[in-house]
Design a protein around this motif. Structure first.
Motif, mmCIF file in Angstrom:
data_model
loop_
_atom_site.group_PDB
_atom_site.id
_atom_site.type_symbol
_atom_site.label_atom_id
_atom_site.label_comp_id
_atom_site.label_asym_id
_atom_site.label_seq_id
_atom_site.Cartn_x
_atom_site.Cartn_y
_atom_site.Cartn_z
ATOM 1 N N MET A 46 0.840 -1.205 0.000
ATOM 2 C CA MET A 46 0.000 0.000 0.000
ATOM 3 C C MET A 46 0.881 1.262 0.000
ATOM 4 S SD MET A 46 -3.363 0.411 2.337
ATOM 5 C CE MET A 46 -3.472 -1.210 3.048
ATOM 6 N N SER A 47 0.414 2.317 -0.610
ATOM 7 C CA SER A 47 1.221 3.527 -0.702
ATOM 8 C C SER A 47 1.217 4.273 0.637
ATOM 9 C CB SER A 47 0.670 4.448 -1.784
ATOM 10 O OG SER A 47 -0.532 5.028 -1.331
ATOM 11 N N VAL A 48 2.192 5.180 0.788
ATOM 12 C CA VAL A 48 2.277 5.977 2.008
ATOM 13 C C VAL A 48 0.985 6.776 2.211
ATOM 14 C CG1 VAL A 48 3.476 7.882 3.128
ATOM 15 C CG2 VAL A 48 4.771 6.169 1.890
ATOM 16 N N ASP A 49 0.446 7.321 1.113
ATOM 17 C CA ASP A 49 -0.772 8.118 1.224
ATOM 18 C C ASP A 49 -1.938 7.310 1.773
ATOM 19 O OD1 ASP A 49 0.334 10.431 0.454
ATOM 20 O OD2 ASP A 49 -0.444 10.417 -1.608
ATOM 21 N N MET A 50 -2.153 6.138 1.175
ATOM 22 C CA MET A 50 -3.257 5.279 1.612
ATOM 23 C C MET A 50 -3.098 4.929 3.087
ATOM 24 S SD MET A 50 -5.686 4.778 -0.297
ATOM 25 C CE MET A 50 -6.432 3.478 0.683
ATOM 26 N N LEU A 51 -1.877 4.527 3.450
ATOM 27 C CA LEU A 51 -1.625 4.150 4.838
ATOM 28 C C LEU A 51 -1.840 5.333 5.786
ATOM 29 C CD1 LEU A 51 1.497 1.897 4.318
ATOM 30 C CD2 LEU A 51 -0.608 1.196 5.451
ATOM 31 N N SER A 52 -1.439 6.534 5.340
ATOM 32 C CA SER A 52 -1.646 7.717 6.187
ATOM 33 C C SER A 52 -3.127 7.966 6.425
ATOM 34 C CB SER A 52 -1.039 8.966 5.564
ATOM 35 O OG SER A 52 0.313 8.773 5.304
ATOM 36 N N TYR A 53 -3.927 7.900 5.350
ATOM 37 C CA TYR A 53 -5.373 8.086 5.510
ATOM 38 C C TYR A 53 -5.916 7.080 6.508
ATOM 39 C CZ TYR A 53 -5.302 10.926 1.229
ATOM 40 O OH TYR A 53 -5.045 11.884 0.296
ATOM 41 N N LEU A 54 -5.457 5.848 6.337
ATOM 42 C CA LEU A 54 -5.938 4.753 7.166
ATOM 43 C C LEU A 54 -5.586 4.982 8.643
ATOM 44 C CD1 LEU A 54 -7.283 2.188 5.930
ATOM 45 C CD2 LEU A 54 -5.186 0.982 6.581
ATOM 46 N N PHE A 55 -4.332 5.315 8.906
ATOM 47 C CA PHE A 55 -3.879 5.484 10.291
ATOM 48 C C PHE A 55 -4.515 6.710 10.934
ATOM 49 C CE2 PHE A 55 0.207 2.879 11.004
ATOM 50 C CZ PHE A 55 -0.237 1.872 10.176
ATOM 51 N N ILE A 56 -4.511 7.826 10.196
ATOM 52 C CA ILE A 56 -5.077 9.050 10.774
ATOM 53 C C ILE A 56 -6.586 8.883 10.963
ATOM 54 C CG2 ILE A 56 -5.469 11.525 10.435
ATOM 55 C CD1 ILE A 56 -2.809 11.707 9.038
ATOM 56 N N GLY A 57 -7.251 8.358 9.911
ATOM 57 C CA GLY A 57 -8.700 8.143 9.991
ATOM 58 C C GLY A 57 -9.051 7.184 11.118
ATOM 59 N N TYR A 73 0.178 15.334 4.848
ATOM 60 C CA TYR A 73 -0.209 13.932 4.660
ATOM 61 C C TYR A 73 -1.567 13.736 4.010
ATOM 62 C CZ TYR A 73 3.908 12.779 7.246
ATOM 63 O OH TYR A 73 5.214 12.663 7.626
ATOM 64 N N LEU A 74 -2.436 14.728 4.141
ATOM 65 C CA LEU A 74 -3.736 14.572 3.511
ATOM 66 C C LEU A 74 -3.824 15.419 2.247
ATOM 67 C CD1 LEU A 74 -6.057 14.646 6.664
ATOM 68 C CD2 LEU A 74 -4.995 12.678 5.581
ATOM 69 N N HIS A 75 -2.728 16.087 1.911
ATOM 70 C CA HIS A 75 -2.661 16.924 0.709
ATOM 71 C C HIS A 75 -3.775 17.952 0.625
ATOM 72 C CE1 HIS A 75 0.511 14.278 -0.621
ATOM 73 N NE2 HIS A 75 -0.279 13.251 -0.360
ATOM 74 N N VAL A 76 -4.068 18.594 1.773
ATOM 75 C CA VAL A 76 -5.002 19.726 1.739
ATOM 76 C C VAL A 76 -4.162 20.950 2.089
ATOM 77 C CG1 VAL A 76 -6.999 18.401 2.422
ATOM 78 C CG2 VAL A 76 -5.544 19.393 4.191
ATOM 79 N N ASP A 77 -4.697 22.175 1.916
ATOM 80 C CA ASP A 77 -3.836 23.267 2.329
ATOM 81 C C ASP A 77 -3.905 23.455 3.851
ATOM 82 O OD1 ASP A 77 -6.081 25.451 0.732
ATOM 83 O OD2 ASP A 77 -5.829 25.263 2.900
ATOM 84 N N ILE A 78 -2.928 24.232 4.372
ATOM 85 C CA ILE A 78 -2.784 24.309 5.827
ATOM 86 C C ILE A 78 -4.065 24.797 6.503
ATOM 87 C CG2 ILE A 78 -1.526 25.479 7.695
ATOM 88 C CD1 ILE A 78 1.004 25.206 6.194
ATOM 89 N N ASN A 79 -4.738 25.783 5.878
ATOM 90 C CA ASN A 79 -5.964 26.310 6.486
ATOM 91 C C ASN A 79 -7.062 25.264 6.603
ATOM 92 O OD1 ASN A 79 -4.523 28.606 6.522
ATOM 93 N ND2 ASN A 79 -5.740 29.701 4.985
ATOM 94 N N PRO A 114 10.093 1.807 6.205
ATOM 95 C CA PRO A 114 8.892 1.307 5.541
ATOM 96 C C PRO A 114 7.729 2.313 5.574
ATOM 97 C CG PRO A 114 9.656 -0.233 7.235
ATOM 98 C CD PRO A 114 10.578 0.926 7.259
ATOM 99 N N ALA A 115 6.834 2.203 4.606
ATOM 100 C CA ALA A 115 5.723 3.150 4.473
ATOM 101 C C ALA A 115 4.853 3.207 5.723
ATOM 102 C CB ALA A 115 4.867 2.781 3.259
ATOM 103 N N TRP A 116 4.610 2.056 6.384
ATOM 104 C CA TRP A 116 3.719 2.098 7.552
ATOM 105 C C TRP A 116 4.329 2.894 8.696
ATOM 106 C CZ3 TRP A 116 5.234 0.036 12.227
ATOM 107 C CH2 TRP A 116 6.273 -0.897 12.208
ATOM 108 N N VAL A 117 5.655 2.946 8.765
ATOM 109 C CA VAL A 117 6.300 3.733 9.818
ATOM 110 C C VAL A 117 6.049 5.219 9.568
ATOM 111 C CG1 VAL A 117 8.474 4.312 10.951
ATOM 112 C CG2 VAL A 117 8.082 1.988 10.151
ATOM 113 N N ILE A 118 6.126 5.617 8.302
ATOM 114 C CA ILE A 118 5.890 7.011 7.943
ATOM 115 C C ILE A 118 4.450 7.409 8.271
ATOM 116 C CG2 ILE A 118 5.874 8.651 6.008
ATOM 117 C CD1 ILE A 118 8.043 6.823 4.722
ATOM 118 N N ALA A 119 3.506 6.507 7.966
ATOM 119 C CA ALA A 119 2.101 6.785 8.253
ATOM 120 C C ALA A 119 1.865 6.858 9.765
ATOM 121 C CB ALA A 119 1.209 5.711 7.633
#
Lengths: 604, 86
Positions: A1-12, A146-152, A415-420
């Protein structure tokens, strides 16, 4: 899984967990809202305190700061942990025995004055807002990366989450959410630090790894000193700031730690005086797990950063060859490359890479790219800070300190999961502190201002409504500061400590240990401490004061120590010239010193 | 109050002595070893660290943890001695 997907998963996933806990632990009464009903187990309270305490500044900024300043960072490491010794021995047990909900509540009752109470409210609000502004910014930065939105958008998202569990759950909701957040943040910090340490030194524990010897036969720290000197930086293990300044900064951070309203309030949530002491002990263990790993993370991060940027021959890396993390952070505006010698290679050394404040690049609207694909800054030109006698080349890179912890796993190619996981941890750190601070603000307004000062006739239900209302307003203000930040994260946080050490800490100490301390002394002391410290910081941080004019060379972050001394002197002198407190109050202060009977004192 | 005022006074005196002892150690490891005498200590090597640097960045934190728990133990004992525990 990509870093992005894993980040969404972990944060969500972690959000669902926090919200679930908040719903499960909703507050029904003011006592539950303010002090979680007063029955929290010391271990749970220790974890909650640690999460409450370790903010975006500890998690995101501190390792980065130390990585760049080396030994001078000791002031933060010792300051932000040593304060717990003061808290455990000088404040927590006695405040628990006094049995009030908040800092202003103690101040108002101990000094028998609503003026003192209101000054206490002002101190609490100034400290908490100064602190929370940095947190919301931290949340925004993490989300945007990590979610690729702007800071605001990131800040607004953070506001929504905090709203949910701070407003609904109050202290009870926050306490149990923070226990979960502690687990997430400590995992998120220690797991990558184990990886990093093992990779660089072969030792798993960064606490030991930092002292290890590398394959070259040189120790990590000696290597770091050598690398730093070769590139024109100061030696890593030597200090640059004056001893007196470091001394003052450490005092301000320690006493500030002991005087922070959102930390103090945690000691009202345990059942007994004995538990207040124990829970300070647990809190410090949980905090030390992270704080003792920080120097290792900072050191290894620095070695990795220098070696990646300058390449194995220490002469620079082709922009085309640089790993993707560099470009990611460049796109986020927190890294910048200014190819001063036009050779297409990234070279990192001492000095500013870009013209202007802190050598930071400013990027124009749009996305202008140079011949190698790098982002072009509008302020690229500079000749500052290059000393051919000390370094092989001029510095071409700007690295924002705040990215160190977040970028570290990527720099080390973990590994990607560590980054997430790191992303989820950073969010947990910022949200838990923001929630704790917002609760303190809303309690100060609803309990101390509305109930105790303005309208004592309101009932429990109305008070709870005011508390929730105040929390909503506070979240909006915090969000505003997050979107329009008055400074960078760690700097603003350091100011909050100075204010706490000059205003809250001495007045609590004197209230407990000096029976003769009276209303007039307390009011004069708080005003002198608060005004002198805020004034000094304001003048030198925002008012354009020059560092050459520092009082005895003390930087704004360390002035809290001077403000504290002024507070003690003024308070004691004024108290000695005015009548002593009532017999009744002197008896209460004596009673404070005996642990037995805290249960009764709390039932009100 | 359940205990006599002399006993309360003696309890408080011992309490203050305990606090002063631990705070003296607290001051020596942090402000002493980590700041005031850091240069002198740095001449000594300690498991790969210059000693003063180690105290400033890690050692003092370990000592802080031990201090709080030692304080907790001392106070619990003192509370029982004067029978003021809860």
């Amino acid at each position: 899984m990509s870093v992005d997907m894993l980040s969404y998963l972990f944060i969500g996933g972690s959000f669902l967990l926090y919200i679930g806990i908040a719903v499960w632990a909703r507050a029904g009464s003011t006592k539950e809202f303010y002090v979680a009903g007063g029955g929290v187990h010391p271990i749970a309270n220790g974890m909650a305190t640690a999460a409450d305490w370790m903010s975006a500044a500890s998690f995101i900024s501190l390792a980065g700061l130390i990585s760049f300043v080396g030994r001078d960072g000791s002031a933060y490491l010792m300051g932000w942990t040593g304060g717990y010794v003061l808290l455990a021995m000088l404040l927590a047990p006695y405040l628990r025995k006094f049995g009030k909900f908040t800092v202003p509540d103690f101040v108002g009752d101990r000094y028998e004055s609503s003026t003192a109470r209101i000054i206490g409210v002002v101190c609490t609000i100034v400290i908490s807002f100064t602190y929370v502004a940095g947190q919301m910014r931290g949340v925004g930065i993490v989300f945007s990366r990590y979610l690729h939105v702007d800071i605001n958008t990131g800040v607004i998202l953070g506001m929504a989450i905090v709203f949910f569990y701070a407003v609904l759950g109050g202290m009870k909701g926050i306490t149990y959410t923070q226990v979960a957040q502690y687990c997430v943040l400590i995992l998120a910090f220690t797991v990558p630090s184990f990886f990093l340490s093992a990779q660089v030194t072969g030792h798993i524990l960064p606490q030991i790894g930092l002292g290890a010897t590398l394959e070259t036969g040189q120790s990590v720290l000696a290597t770091l000193d050598q690398l730093s000197l070769d590139l024109g930086f100061a030696q890593y293990t030597a200090g640059k700031k004056s001893t007196f300044d470091i001394f003052c900064l450490t005092v301000a951070l320690m006493c500030g730690t002991a005087g922070l309203p959102h930390v103090i309030v945690r000691f009202f949530t345990v059942p007994r005086v004995k538990d207040a002491r124990t829970s300070a002990g647990y809190a410090l263990i949980f905090i030390a797990l992270l704080y003792t790993a920080i120097p290792g993370v900072a050191g290894f991060g620095r070695v990795n950063l220098i070696q990646t940027l300058n390449g194995p021959d220490n002469a620079g890396t082709e922009y085309a060859e640089i790993p993707s993390w560099f470009k990611n952070w460049e796109n986020a505006g927190l890294l910048g490359w200014n190819d001063r010698n036009g050779d297409g290679k990234i070279q990192y050394a001492a000095g500013a890479a870009f013209d202007g404040k802190k050598g930071k690049p400013s990027y124009a609207e749009g996305d202008e790219r140079g011949e190698f694909g790098q982002r072009l800054a509008t302020n690229a030109k500079t000749d500052a800070g290059f000393d051919a006698a000390k370094q092989p080349f001029a510095n071409e890179v700007y690295v924002d300190r705040d990215i160190m912890v977040l970028a570290n796993p990527e720099i080390a190619q973990l590994p990607a999961w560590v980054i997430a996981l790191v992303a989820a941890g950073a969010v947990a750190a910022a949200l838990s502190t923001a929630a704790g601070l917002l609760l303190v603000i809303s309690t100060a307004i609803a309990h101390d201002l509305m109930k105790k000062t303005i309208n004592p006739n309101i009932n429990d239900k109305q008070e709870l409504m005011y508390a929730r209302l105040a929390a909503v307003v506070a979240i909006c203000i915090a969000g505003y500061f997050g979107i329009n930040p008055p400074g960078f994260v760690a700097q603003v946080v350091a100011l909050a400590f100075g204010i706490a050490s000059a205003s809250v800490f001495p007045t609590l100490m004197l209230g407990i240990f000096y029976k003769r301390m009276n209303t007039q002394g307390a009011i004069a002391g708080m005003l002198v401490g608060l005004i002198s410290t805020v004034g000094y910081m304001w003048y030198f941080v925002f008012g354009g004061g020059n560092s050459a004019d520092y009082f005895m060379g003390v930087s704004p972050g360390g002035f809290g120590a001077i403000g504290m001394v002024l507070h003690f002197i003024v308070a004691i002198v004024v108290a000695s010239m005015t009548p002593p407190p009532s017999e009744e109050m002197q008896r209460i202060v004596e009673d404070l010193r005996i642990p037995r009977g805290a249960g009764e004192a709390h039932a009100h | 109050m359940s205990i006599s005022s002399e006993s309360a006074k003696a309890y408080w005196g011992e309490n203050l002595r305990i606090i002063m002892t631990y705070l003296a150690i607290w001051f020596v490891v942090s402000y002493g070893a980590g700041i005031l005498f850091v240069e002198q200590l740095d001449a000594i090597s300690f498991f790969g660290f210059p000693l003063g640097f180690w105290f400033g960045q890690q050692g003092s934190i370990f000592v802080f943890v031990v201090l709080i728990w030692a304080y907790v133990a001392s106070m619990n004992k003192l509370d029982e001695k004067y029978d003021v525990q809860e």
